[in-house]
Design an enzyme around this catalytic site. Structure first.
Site, PDB file in Angstrom:
ATOM      1  CB  SER A 147      -3.804   0.719   8.264  1.00  0.00           C
ATOM      2  OG  SER A 147      -4.630  -0.424   8.125  1.00  0.00           O
ATOM      3  CE1 TYR A 160      -0.540  -1.307   5.054  1.00  0.00           C
ATOM      4  CE2 TYR A 160      -2.132  -2.270   6.578  1.00  0.00           C
ATOM      5  CZ  TYR A 160      -1.798  -1.303   5.650  1.00  0.00           C
ATOM      6  OH  TYR A 160      -2.711  -0.330   5.303  1.00  0.00           O
ATOM      7  CE  LYS A 164      -0.027   2.117   6.225  1.00  0.00           C
ATOM      8  NZ  LYS A 164       0.215   3.432   5.567  1.00  0.00           N
TER       9      LYS A 164
END
Length: 263
Positions: A147, A160, A164
């Site tokens: 991401s 997150y 990632k």
């Protein structure tokens, strides 16, 4: 013909999180380019719809409804591919995610869960797939979906973004270990118009902010990521390994701020 380099005729791919969104678009792109696919996600009805579209393109789809938070389930997809299609060439680790949360509300357990879901499960599938790729196809390709938030600093993305970022560097490390017979690359999408973004894109003000803060002034489509994945796994991308493609509209800062107060 240069377009022939984007064909993957007769190959077999495993795509996780393939019931909708990016995973579904990637599976369909691979089928259009000549591959059979093993598609996995939690919701069988969604997988069945994708399978019908794959078969309409003249290729075969094997549906595996499974909770991919379980590393053993993820690893089992490699075996399922060989049992169903007698070979395995391609793996796409697309499933992943974590909910935004302020840093001080992000527990160590939440950070561990994000790492397990986004990195450890991908590793479980890679470990299971590599011997089978070598045995049945002689070589192949792995793509990990990371991401833009793995490289851009934004509030509320500690779990997150960290997971990632770890997956992106895992991609580079795996590429070094698995060269030259298996190529490992990643894709770091920006804002893509999937169901996960509907709550944002459905709000006019928030959508305008997303588009305005993206240099290309638009939100991406799942097919943008599918095209990148096809490039990476096909002969067109045969001279890339250990790289992260960034189809994100040109982002250099996050394009949607989560309104957290200063400390």
């Amino acid at each position: 013909m240069i377009l022939d380099r984007f064909r993957i005729d007769g190959q077999v791919a495993v795509v996780t999180g393939a019931g909708r969104g990016l995973g579904a678009a990637i599976a369909l792109a691979f089928a259009e380019a000549g591959a059979d696919v093993v598609i996995a996600a939690r919701t069988k009805d969604q997988l069945d719809e994708v399978a019908e579209r794959v078969e309409a393109l003249g290729r075969r789809a094997h549906v595996v409804p499974v909770d991919l938070r379980d590393p053993e389930a993820a690893a089992g997809l490699a075996v399922a591919a060989v049992e169903e299609f007698d070979r395995l060439d391609i793996v796409v680790n697309n499933v992943g995610g974590a909910m935004p949360s302020p840093l001080l509300d992000t527990t160590p357990a939440a950070l561990s869960e994000a790492f397990a879901f986004n990195v450890a499960n991908a590793h479980a599938l890679v470990r299971a797939a590599v011997p089978l790729i070598l045995e049945t196809a002689g070589g192949g390709s792995i793509v990990n979906i990371t991401s833009a938030m793995g490289r851009l600093p934004g509030r509320a993305f500690a779990a997150y973004g960290t997971a990632k970022a770890a997956l992106a560097h895992y991609t580079r490390l795996a590429a070094a270990d698995l060269s030259p017979r298996i190529r490992v690359n990643g894709i770091a999408p920006g804002a893509i118009l999937t169901s996960a973004l509907e709550v944002v894109a459905g709000n006019d003000a928030m959508r305008t902010e997303l588009e305005t803060k993206t240099p290309l002034h638009t939100i991406g489509e799942p097919e943008d990521i599918a095209a990148a994945a096809l490039y990476l796994v096909s002969p067109a991308g045969k001279y890339l390994t250990g790289k992260i493609l960034e189809p994100d509209g040109g982002l250099i800062v996050p394009n949607l701020a989560i309104p957290l107060p200063d400390l």
